[in-house]
Design a protein around this motif. Sequence first.
Motif, PDB file in Angstrom:
ATOM      1  N   PHE A 122     -18.371   8.272   5.146  1.00  0.00           N
ATOM      2  CA  PHE A 122     -18.075   9.597   4.609  1.00  0.00           C
ATOM      3  C   PHE A 122     -16.575   9.842   4.597  1.00  0.00           C
ATOM      4  N   ALA A 123     -16.179  10.808   3.791  1.00  0.00           N
ATOM      5  CA  ALA A 123     -14.781  11.240   3.726  1.00  0.00           C
ATOM      6  C   ALA A 123     -14.783  12.748   3.595  1.00  0.00           C
ATOM      7  N   GLU A 124     -13.714  13.372   4.083  1.00  0.00           N
ATOM      8  CA  GLU A 124     -13.639  14.830   4.123  1.00  0.00           C
ATOM      9  C   GLU A 124     -12.290  15.318   3.592  1.00  0.00           C
ATOM     10  N   ILE A 130      -8.000  17.735  -5.595  1.00  0.00           N
ATOM     11  CA  ILE A 130      -8.845  17.314  -6.705  1.00  0.00           C
ATOM     12  C   ILE A 130      -8.774  15.796  -6.910  1.00  0.00           C
ATOM     13  N   ALA A 131      -7.593  15.227  -6.799  1.00  0.00           N
ATOM     14  CA  ALA A 131      -7.435  13.790  -7.033  1.00  0.00           C
ATOM     15  C   ALA A 131      -8.265  12.971  -6.048  1.00  0.00           C
ATOM     16  N   SER A 132      -8.239  13.343  -4.778  1.00  0.00           N
ATOM     17  CA  SER A 132      -9.007  12.601  -3.784  1.00  0.00           C
ATOM     18  C   SER A 132     -10.507  12.775  -4.015  1.00  0.00           C
ATOM     19  N   CYS A 133     -10.918  13.965  -4.375  1.00  0.00           N
ATOM     20  CA  CYS A 133     -12.336  14.197  -4.678  1.00  0.00           C
ATOM     21  C   CYS A 133     -12.780  13.321  -5.845  1.00  0.00           C
ATOM     22  N   LYS A 134     -11.935  13.212  -6.873  1.00  0.00           N
ATOM     23  CA  LYS A 134     -12.268  12.367  -8.029  1.00  0.00           C
ATOM     24  C   LYS A 134     -12.335  10.897  -7.641  1.00  0.00           C
ATOM     25  N   VAL A 135     -11.431  10.447  -6.768  1.00  0.00           N
ATOM     26  CA  VAL A 135     -11.470   9.064  -6.288  1.00  0.00           C
ATOM     27  C   VAL A 135     -12.836   8.778  -5.684  1.00  0.00           C
ATOM     28  N   LEU A 136     -13.275   9.648  -4.798  1.00  0.00           N
ATOM     29  CA  LEU A 136     -14.549   9.439  -4.114  1.00  0.00           C
ATOM     30  C   LEU A 136     -15.719   9.453  -5.093  1.00  0.00           C
ATOM     31  N   GLU A 137     -15.719  10.401  -6.003  1.00  0.00           N
ATOM     32  CA  GLU A 137     -16.805  10.488  -6.981  1.00  0.00           C
ATOM     33  C   GLU A 137     -16.853   9.235  -7.852  1.00  0.00           C
ATOM     34  N   LYS A 138     -15.703   8.773  -8.324  1.00  0.00           N
ATOM     35  CA  LYS A 138     -15.656   7.575  -9.162  1.00  0.00           C
ATOM     36  C   LYS A 138     -16.031   6.319  -8.384  1.00  0.00           C
ATOM     37  N   ILE A 162     -17.289  17.387   1.918  1.00  0.00           N
ATOM     38  CA  ILE A 162     -17.769  16.169   2.574  1.00  0.00           C
ATOM     39  C   ILE A 162     -18.530  15.344   1.552  1.00  0.00           C
ATOM     40  N   TYR A 163     -18.072  14.104   1.423  1.00  0.00           N
ATOM     41  CA  TYR A 163     -18.658  13.128   0.514  1.00  0.00           C
ATOM     42  C   TYR A 163     -19.187  11.961   1.337  1.00  0.00           C
ATOM     43  N   SER A 164     -20.245  11.317   0.844  1.00  0.00           N
ATOM     44  CA  SER A 164     -20.713  10.101   1.521  1.00  0.00           C
ATOM     45  C   SER A 164     -21.245   9.099   0.519  1.00  0.00           C
TER      46      SER A 164
END
Length: 168
Positions: A122-124, A130-138, A162-164
């Motif tokens: 996971f990452a928080e 926005i850039a980090s969120c897009k990195v995780l989603e991609k 929170i992304y996983s």
Amino acid sequence: MEVSIRKWRIEDAEELSNAMNNKKILDNLRDGIPYPYTIEHAKEFIMKMLSVKTDSEYSWAIIVDNKVAGNIGAIRKSNIHSHTAEMGYYISEPHWGKGIMTNVVKEVCKYIFENTDIIRIFAEPFADNIASCKVLEKAGFELEGVLRKNAIKNGEILNTKIYSIINE
């Protein structure tokens, strides 16, 4: 452009200092990282990364065209979360928006899932990063939720997301 990751070397200290000595990067990381970020700070970090237990903390230098451009790592959690790791990363500003970090995140997740018993990473990031969120989603991470008023950075109360990603 040639991109790779590798274990840290003490001779990376000057390039790491150059990459990290940017308030825009530090504003999106957790507290405790000094600014300005000196070569001595870089040496301390590298020595710490070279001495950690390899089954609990993972850290790689991100190399772009034979120069240190950033760091990516994951820390295994403990107790009932011992099969979960938290990921963190950064890359120097000249490399933002080029897809480098997305590919590095994918590579590190693949390595961790293939070489450890970790089943969840996971990452928080801060919600406004926005850039980090897009990195995780991609990279295949899924948004699990928004943690409201979860952090204080530079005196401002912030939401985090929170992304996983799960090793299926």
